[in-house]
Structures are given as C-alpha cells and as structure tokens.
Motif scaffolding. Structure first.
Motif, PDB file in Angstrom:
ATOM      1  N   LEU A 188       0.829  -1.210   0.000  1.00  0.00           N
ATOM      2  CA  LEU A 188       0.000   0.000   0.000  1.00  0.00           C
ATOM      3  C   LEU A 188       0.860   1.255   0.000  1.00  0.00           C
ATOM      4  O   LEU A 188       0.494   2.272  -0.601  1.00  0.00           O
ATOM      5  N   SER A 189       1.998   1.190   0.651  1.00  0.00           N
ATOM      6  CA  SER A 189       2.889   2.358   0.684  1.00  0.00           C
ATOM      7  C   SER A 189       3.448   2.684  -0.699  1.00  0.00           C
ATOM      8  O   SER A 189       3.875   3.817  -0.945  1.00  0.00           O
ATOM      9  N   ASP A 190       3.471   1.706  -1.617  1.00  0.00           N
ATOM     10  CA  ASP A 190       3.916   1.969  -2.984  1.00  0.00           C
ATOM     11  C   ASP A 190       2.866   2.749  -3.761  1.00  0.00           C
ATOM     12  O   ASP A 190       3.190   3.454  -4.718  1.00  0.00           O
ATOM     13  N   LEU A 191       1.598   2.627  -3.346  1.00  0.00           N
ATOM     14  CA  LEU A 191       0.530   3.386  -4.003  1.00  0.00           C
ATOM     15  C   LEU A 191       0.516   4.831  -3.539  1.00  0.00           C
ATOM     16  O   LEU A 191       0.364   5.748  -4.347  1.00  0.00           O
ATOM     17  N   GLY A 249     -14.924  -6.314  -1.113  1.00  0.00           N
ATOM     18  CA  GLY A 249     -15.217  -5.016  -0.516  1.00  0.00           C
ATOM     19  C   GLY A 249     -13.982  -4.136  -0.450  1.00  0.00           C
ATOM     20  O   GLY A 249     -14.046  -2.938  -0.752  1.00  0.00           O
ATOM     21  N   TRP A 250     -12.853  -4.689  -0.074  1.00  0.00           N
ATOM     22  CA  TRP A 250     -11.609  -3.914  -0.008  1.00  0.00           C
ATOM     23  C   TRP A 250     -11.168  -3.468  -1.398  1.00  0.00           C
ATOM     24  O   TRP A 250     -10.740  -2.318  -1.577  1.00  0.00           O
ATOM     25  N   LEU A 251     -11.267  -4.353  -2.378  1.00  0.00           N
ATOM     26  CA  LEU A 251     -10.820  -4.007  -3.732  1.00  0.00           C
ATOM     27  C   LEU A 251     -11.712  -2.940  -4.360  1.00  0.00           C
ATOM     28  O   LEU A 251     -11.225  -2.061  -5.070  1.00  0.00           O
ATOM     29  N   ARG A 252     -12.997  -3.005  -4.106  1.00  0.00           N
ATOM     30  CA  ARG A 252     -13.885  -1.956  -4.613  1.00  0.00           C
ATOM     31  C   ARG A 252     -13.543  -0.615  -3.992  1.00  0.00           C
ATOM     32  O   ARG A 252     -13.561   0.423  -4.667  1.00  0.00           O
ATOM     33  N   LEU A 253     -13.245  -0.624  -2.696  1.00  0.00           N
ATOM     34  CA  LEU A 253     -12.998   0.622  -1.985  1.00  0.00           C
ATOM     35  C   LEU A 253     -11.692   1.278  -2.429  1.00  0.00           C
ATOM     36  O   LEU A 253     -11.593   2.508  -2.481  1.00  0.00           O
ATOM     37  N   ILE A 254     -10.703   0.478  -2.775  1.00  0.00           N
ATOM     38  CA  ILE A 254      -9.400   1.043  -3.111  1.00  0.00           C
ATOM     39  C   ILE A 254      -9.266   1.348  -4.597  1.00  0.00           C
ATOM     40  O   ILE A 254      -8.272   1.949  -5.030  1.00  0.00           O
ATOM     41  N   ARG A 255     -10.260   0.974  -5.389  1.00  0.00           N
ATOM     42  CA  ARG A 255     -10.137   1.153  -6.832  1.00  0.00           C
ATOM     43  C   ARG A 255      -9.836   2.599  -7.250  1.00  0.00           C
ATOM     44  O   ARG A 255      -8.984   2.811  -8.129  1.00  0.00           O
ATOM     45  N   PRO A 256     -10.485   3.640  -6.699  1.00  0.00           N
ATOM     46  CA  PRO A 256     -10.142   5.007  -7.128  1.00  0.00           C
ATOM     47  C   PRO A 256      -8.664   5.339  -6.949  1.00  0.00           C
ATOM     48  O   PRO A 256      -8.071   6.029  -7.781  1.00  0.00           O
ATOM     49  N   LEU A 257      -8.061   4.835  -5.869  1.00  0.00           N
ATOM     50  CA  LEU A 257      -6.639   5.090  -5.648  1.00  0.00           C
ATOM     51  C   LEU A 257      -5.796   4.359  -6.687  1.00  0.00           C
ATOM     52  O   LEU A 257      -4.812   4.910  -7.199  1.00  0.00           O
ATOM     53  N   VAL A 258      -6.181   3.123  -7.007  1.00  0.00           N
ATOM     54  CA  VAL A 258      -5.447   2.371  -8.026  1.00  0.00           C
ATOM     55  C   VAL A 258      -5.568   3.065  -9.382  1.00  0.00           C
ATOM     56  O   VAL A 258      -4.593   3.159 -10.146  1.00  0.00           O
ATOM     57  N   ASP A 259      -6.758   3.579  -9.700  1.00  0.00           N
ATOM     58  CA  ASP A 259      -6.940   4.314 -10.952  1.00  0.00           C
ATOM     59  C   ASP A 259      -6.017   5.530 -11.010  1.00  0.00           C
ATOM     60  O   ASP A 259      -5.383   5.794 -12.034  1.00  0.00           O
ATOM     61  N   ALA A 260      -5.954   6.272  -9.883  1.00  0.00           N
ATOM     62  CA  ALA A 260      -5.097   7.458  -9.855  1.00  0.00           C
ATOM     63  C   ALA A 260      -3.630   7.067  -9.964  1.00  0.00           C
ATOM     64  O   ALA A 260      -2.844   7.742 -10.653  1.00  0.00           O
ATOM     65  N   PHE A 261      -3.239   5.988  -9.317  1.00  0.00           N
ATOM     66  CA  PHE A 261      -1.862   5.504  -9.376  1.00  0.00           C
ATOM     67  C   PHE A 261      -1.502   5.098 -10.810  1.00  0.00           C
ATOM     68  O   PHE A 261      -0.424   5.426 -11.324  1.00  0.00           O
ATOM     69  N   ALA A 262      -2.410   4.386 -11.476  1.00  0.00           N
ATOM     70  CA  ALA A 262      -2.160   3.966 -12.856  1.00  0.00           C
ATOM     71  C   ALA A 262      -2.107   5.169 -13.791  1.00  0.00           C
ATOM     72  O   ALA A 262      -1.244   5.251 -14.669  1.00  0.00           O
ATOM     73  N   ALA A 263      -3.016   6.132 -13.589  1.00  0.00           N
ATOM     74  CA  ALA A 263      -3.042   7.312 -14.453  1.00  0.00           C
ATOM     75  C   ALA A 263      -1.776   8.140 -14.309  1.00  0.00           C
ATOM     76  O   ALA A 263      -1.342   8.806 -15.265  1.00  0.00           O
ATOM     77  N   ALA A 264      -1.157   8.083 -13.130  1.00  0.00           N
ATOM     78  CA  ALA A 264       0.079   8.836 -12.893  1.00  0.00           C
ATOM     79  C   ALA A 264       1.319   8.104 -13.390  1.00  0.00           C
ATOM     80  O   ALA A 264       2.429   8.607 -13.244  1.00  0.00           O
ATOM     81  N   GLY A 265       1.113   6.900 -13.953  1.00  0.00           N
ATOM     82  CA  GLY A 265       2.238   6.160 -14.509  1.00  0.00           C
ATOM     83  C   GLY A 265       2.800   5.077 -13.631  1.00  0.00           C
ATOM     84  O   GLY A 265       3.721   4.356 -14.033  1.00  0.00           O
ATOM     85  N   ALA A 266       2.273   4.941 -12.399  1.00  0.00           N
ATOM     86  CA  ALA A 266       2.693   3.873 -11.472  1.00  0.00           C
ATOM     87  C   ALA A 266       4.198   3.869 -11.225  1.00  0.00           C
ATOM     88  O   ALA A 266       4.806   2.819 -11.052  1.00  0.00           O
ATOM     89  N   SER A 267       4.790   5.055 -11.201  1.00  0.00           N
ATOM     90  CA  SER A 267       6.237   5.118 -11.027  1.00  0.00           C
ATOM     91  C   SER A 267       6.654   5.558  -9.627  1.00  0.00           C
ATOM     92  O   SER A 267       7.798   5.346  -9.231  1.00  0.00           O
TER      93      SER A 267
END
Length: 465
Positions: free
Chosen positions: A296-299, A320-338
């Motif tokens: 999670l700290s990598d996100l 339930g956890w995966l649904r809740l964290i999806r917006p953060l994963v989307d933002a992380f992916a959109a930022a390039g996941a670097s």
C-alpha cells in the motif's frame, strides 16, 4: 512471480480492478490467492460446507483447491467435478437428489474423459478391467450428442494418442460392467474403487455458484441443498466427498440437514483477518497492473490512513476492499505507477470517491461501503432514513424536523396547525440531532460528505445508493 506475470498480457490501465470475480480471472488466481487459516483441513476426503458472504472468496478458494489436487498439466490426485446448481421445477426431496446424482455422474464422466484424453498413459497403463470400467462408465453417463462432446474433447487432447483414445471411449461400443438398474450409490462406489487403481484417490463434487439464485426465491435451492446434505448414503461412501461453497444466506437451512446434524459434513465459515485482507488486496493490485509485488505504501504515502479506511469501510471481504481502493489504483495507474502518490491525492479521493451509503429498508440496517453502521439511536435513524428515502432532493429543515425527527404524518404550515412550533424553539434541537448523526456516519464530522446542509435550502444526503 515475475515469470508468471510476464506470461499474461497484463496492461496497466485505469480499468485494472474492473473485474473482481474469481471465475472471470482464473489466470490471476495463483498470483493473488491467500490461504485461509484452515486451508489444510479442506484438502482431504472429508465432505464440507464452507459458507461466506458474497465476495468473500468462496470461488477463489474452490479454484485454489482444484489447482492443488487437479493441476492443469499433470494427472490429478482427485477427480474434481464442479456442479453448478439449478433448481428443479416440480422435483423435491429424494427425487431431486436422484436428479443431482445423475448430473454428478454425467459431470464425472466428462471430467474423467477429459483427464484421459489429456493423459492417455493413465488409460494405456491401466489393467484391462480398469480400461473396461472407464469405457463403460463414460458411455453410460455422457450426453447423447456425442459428436458435440467429441468436438470439445478433441481440443483437450495434447497429442494424437489422446485424440485416438477419446474417439475410442466416445464412439466404440463398451461392454456393460454393472446392471442397468444398479443404484447410483453402487455406481459411485465402483467408480471410486476403479479410480484408486490408477492413483486417483477419490471424487470431489464441488458445488458453487449459488449467488445468482439468491436474487429471487431461495426456497427451492434451500430445499435441494438440505436434501443433498441429508443423503447419508452418499456421504458414507469411501472415496466420495461433497465440497460445497455456499452463501451465508443459506447457512441456517444447511445446518438443519442430517449430514451436518450427524457429523458427516464439516461446516466452516470463510473469514479473513485485516492482515490477510491487506495481503490479498496488495497481491491483486500487483497482478492486475503487472508488477511482481506491491505494498500500500507503494501506491501512496498515506498507507496507514488507507489501511484504516479499508478496515473501516471495506467490510470483511476481499471484494469489498478491492472496490474501496479502486479510485486510488486508478489514480496511481493514471500517474504512470512510477512513484507513491502524495497524501493530498488521497485526501482528495476520499472526498470525491467516498464509499456509498445504503440502507436496507426492510431490515433497518445502514451500510457505508461494505461495513454496517451500528449505534444509531431511533431518532438519528429516522432522520437518516428520511433523508435516504428523499435522497433525490434537498429536504427543507422544517420538513426534516416535523416528519423525520418528530415522526408526524404531515408538516404543520401555520401556527394554527396541530403540532406547530416556533422555529426558534426547534432549530438548535435539529442542529444537534444532525451533529449526532454526523458523528456516527461521517469520516470527518467537521467536513461532512454525506449529510450536506445548504443554508436556506435544506439538507441533502449525498453519495447514497
């Protein structure tokens, strides 16, 4: 793990968590699966029923158990037959069980045929009596449309020997081994004994896929499950086990079955600790975005706050956890996941993508995300329920006070109407009631995101479904 990930065409995108059903992403399951605490107890020949909430990982558990005892490219330890339940109209009790057993035997025959086509050496090296029994069993229990069956079996064969064996088993006449009126229990016993002669220890009939039927009446499904789990003749057979993965809604009915009462079947509940849910979430995200591992700290640098958020609103299921964290994963992916996202991004996401509030109006249960909200006093609940039932509009404060807080059938409009009070007398009362409600349901009562007050307009419930 890197080698495994490279074998999949994993694409980093803002749709990384669109699919959360194990049966639709089985190629990722070996990477993301976490063993529940009692996993080892599920792997033997004991019949069992595992109950869990929707999204708790029942299907993922079934797939993991199947991979362990029936790997894709090696001969299986057990003959694993998956049966998808279908209610039988106008068939009840023992007749329904017989229909189930016939379907299970058909599934056993097609599964056995698939294994032999993939591993023809199992058949070729078997004694002649075993070969004859398999040939008879397959022909006695496969579908009448043998051409269609062969079309699907031909795709399973890994070489010409497998194809030739498949054609032989499907189309060439077989010698009868048991009499036509032999009971299903004796047929199963004969099959399991024959399987053991080639190193397959027994038969697992796995039963999954109940959730679609729970959207309607559960009566037929409950009756069928009770009948199956009460058929002790099946449960007492050596080398035969039923492994059922059932929704929690059927648990009370299942516990009444004789198999449970008499101790022939083990009943267990699939549960996860917060630590296990964290691991599942991290592995799932890593696999879906093509990384060998992830925390999670990598996100985001706000990983402790994220963990608290997931524990508070994600409920007790991986979905339930995966649904809740999806917006953060989307933002992380959109930022390039670097790199890890800053705390400010997480604070913004909490306000723009909060977990949805819902109320089960029949049971008077309040949920935010997957978590149930408890501790609401009757008047606080009446306020919230009224706002929920009118969530498409702003509710005037006077209406909220009279109709929700006081529970009047109608709102008094003038001093002469019954129940009218001077606004100066009830304004603070309503404000305090709203504050008490916010303290229970708002992540930060000082900056509300659910109960929004518009000066001069009224009160509106946001982010509710």
């Amino acid at each position: 793990m890197i080698d495994h990930i490279d074998n999949y065409n994993t694409i980093l995108s803002t749709e990384a968590l669109d699919t959360l059903a194990a049966e639709r992403e089985s190629h990722l399951q070996p990477l993301v699966f976490v063993e529940p605490d009692r996993y080892a107890a599920y792997t033997g020949m004991r019949s069992l029923v595992i109950v869990g909430d929707s999204g708790s990982g029942k299907t993922a558990l079934r797939l993991a158990l199947t991979r362990q005892v029936a790997p894709e490219n090696t001969p299986p330890t057990y003959l694993v037959v998956n049966w998808q339940p279908e209610p039988f109209e106008d068939v009840h009790g023992s007749p329904a069980v017989r229909v189930f057993v016939r379907q299970a035997l058909h599934a056993c025959a097609t599964t056995l045929l698939t294994i032999l086509v993939k591993h023809p050496d199992l058949f070729r090296r078997a004694p002649p009596t075993v070969q004859m029994t398999f040939h008879w069993f397959i022909q006695a229990h496969i579908s009448a449309d043998r051409q269609h069956l062969w079309a699907s079996m031909a795709e399973q064969a890994v070489n010409d020997e497998g194809k030739a064996l498949g054609q032989h088993l499907i189309f060439e006449p077989a010698t009868a081994i048991l009499y036509p009126d032999t009971t299903e229990q004796r047929i199963i016993a004969h099959l399991t004994a024959t399987l053991q002669r080639i190193g397959i220890r027994g038969v697992w009939v796995t039963i999954d896929g109940f959730d679609p039927w729970l959207r309607g009446s559960t009566a037929l499904m409950s009756e069928l499950m009770i009948a199956i789990l009460s058929t002790l003749e099946l449960l007492d057979l050596n080398g035969f086990a039923i492994k059922m993965f059932a929704p929690r809604a059927l648990e009370s009915d299942i516990t009444r079955s004789w198999g449970i009462v008499k101790g022939r079947i083990e009943l267990d509940t699939l549960t996860w600790t917060p630590e296990q849910l964290t691991t599942i979430t991290e592995r799932h995200i890593a696999a879906k975005i093509g990384k060998p591992s992830l925390h999670l700290s990598d996100l985001c640098v706000a990983d402790r706050d994220i963990r608290d958020w997931l524990q508070r609103y994600g409920g007790s299921t991986p979905r339930g956890w995966l649904r809740l964290i999806r917006p953060l994963v989307d933002a992380f992916a959109a930022a390039g996941a670097s790199h890890s996202l800053p705390h400010s991004v997480w604070n913004s996401l909490k306000r723009t993508h909060p977990p949805r509030l819902s109320i089960d109006l029949k049971a008077d249960r309040v949920f935010i995300g997957e978590a149930e909200i408890v501790g609401l006093q009757p008047r606080s609940y009446r306020l919230l329920r009224y706002l929920y039932e009118n969530r498409s509009r702003r509710v005037p404060r006077s209406e909220l006070y009279y109709r929700a807080y006081l529970g009047l059938a109608e709102e008094p409009r003038t001093r002469d109407d019954h129940g009218w009070e001077d606004p100066a007398n009830w304004t603070n009362v309503l404000d305090n009631a709203i504050l008490r409600l916010r303290r229970i349901i708002e992540p930060d009562p000082r900056h509300p995101i659910y109960i929004i007050t518009n000066r001069g307009w009224g009160v509106k419930l946001e982010h509710a479904i």
